[in-house]
Design an enzyme around this catalytic site. Structure first.
Site, PDB file in Angstrom:
ATOM      1  N   HIS A   1      13.879   4.560  37.888  1.00 16.49           N
ATOM      2  CA  HIS A   1      14.798   4.766  38.625  1.00 16.49           C
ATOM      3  C   HIS A   1      14.391   6.909  39.278  1.00 16.49           C
ATOM      4  O   HIS A   1      12.892   6.554  39.256  1.00 16.49           O
ATOM      5  CB  HIS A   1      15.306   6.079  37.688  1.00 16.49           C
TER       6      HIS A   1
ATOM      7  N   GLU B   1      15.775   4.029  27.973  1.00 15.83           N
ATOM      8  CA  GLU B   1      14.858   5.256  27.646  1.00 15.83           C
ATOM      9  C   GLU B   1      14.508   5.170  26.556  1.00 15.83           C
ATOM     10  O   GLU B   1      15.782   5.233  25.039  1.00 15.83           O
ATOM     11  CB  GLU B   1      14.146   6.436  28.450  1.00 15.83           C
TER      12      GLU B   1
END
Length: 202
Positions: free
Chosen positions: A8, A81
């Site tokens: 990201h 994550e």
């Protein structure tokens, strides 16, 4: 099948060096620009699907890319994550001060968990499941998917696709909006590029 792996764009916690994990942090304006530049880099790639973590910073990155490529994105918690539990929101120095010895254990023992968090092997289990799902798509050799995820998750995905030991995650760098390209073949995967971030420069 090509797998285009992207971390990201930048967040405020990236700038401050804070551990994000599953904390839901938005992109900075710079992070949005990084995502847009990456999208323009991907325009002519043979991407037929976009998969992303369901955390805000990954969804925002994927949405910017998806709009540019005129494609919808699919969110999945498999690409989240690692949850870093009580470490989240702290810098590395703060973690070392508040939780003495835990970081070194994390790096050496892939079953070790931060208080309230996940181990590296927990992340690996999710990634192995995701790889099984994308391989079941039976895509053509020259077709590809884009994966928008997070630093650790991207590294685990890379080593799993390449058939490398999990210890190699410490040898891989994956910057914000960095692009890694792997071609998955029956006889073994081929690494085309690793953490290529030339598109984010001015």
């Amino acid at each position: 099948m090509f797998v285009y792996i992207v971390r990201h764009g930048e967040t405020d916690w990236n700038v401050e060096g804070r551990t994000q994990g599953t904390s839901d942090i938005s992109l900075t304006d710079k992070g949005r620009i990084q995502a847009l530049r990456l999208a323009r880099r991907l325009r002519n790639m043979p991407i037929t699907a976009i998969y992303c973590s369901d955390l805000k910073r990954a969804v925002e990155t994927a949405s910017i890319i998806g709009r540019e490529l005129n494609m919808q994105w699919i969110t999945t918690p498999l690409l989240r994550e690692a949850c870093f539990g009580e470490w989240e929101g702290h810098t590395i120095r703060e973690i070392e001060d508040l939780f003495p010895g835990q970081l070194s254990r994390w790096y050496q023992d892939h079953d070790f968990r931060a208080p309230g968090g996940e181990s590296v092997n927990c992340v690996r289990e999710r990634i192995v499941k995701f790889i099984g799902q994308i391989k079941a798509l039976e895509m053509g050799q020259d077709e590809g998917i884009l994966v928008v995820s997070h630093a650790l998750t991207c590294k685990v995905l890379i080593v799993e696709l390449m058939g490398l030991p999990l210890t190699y995650i410490r040898r891989i760098r994956q910057d914000n909006a960095g692009l890694t390209v792997i071609k998955v073949l029956e006889e073994g995967s081929v690494l085309f590029s690793l953490n290529d971030a030339c598109h984010v420069e001015d």
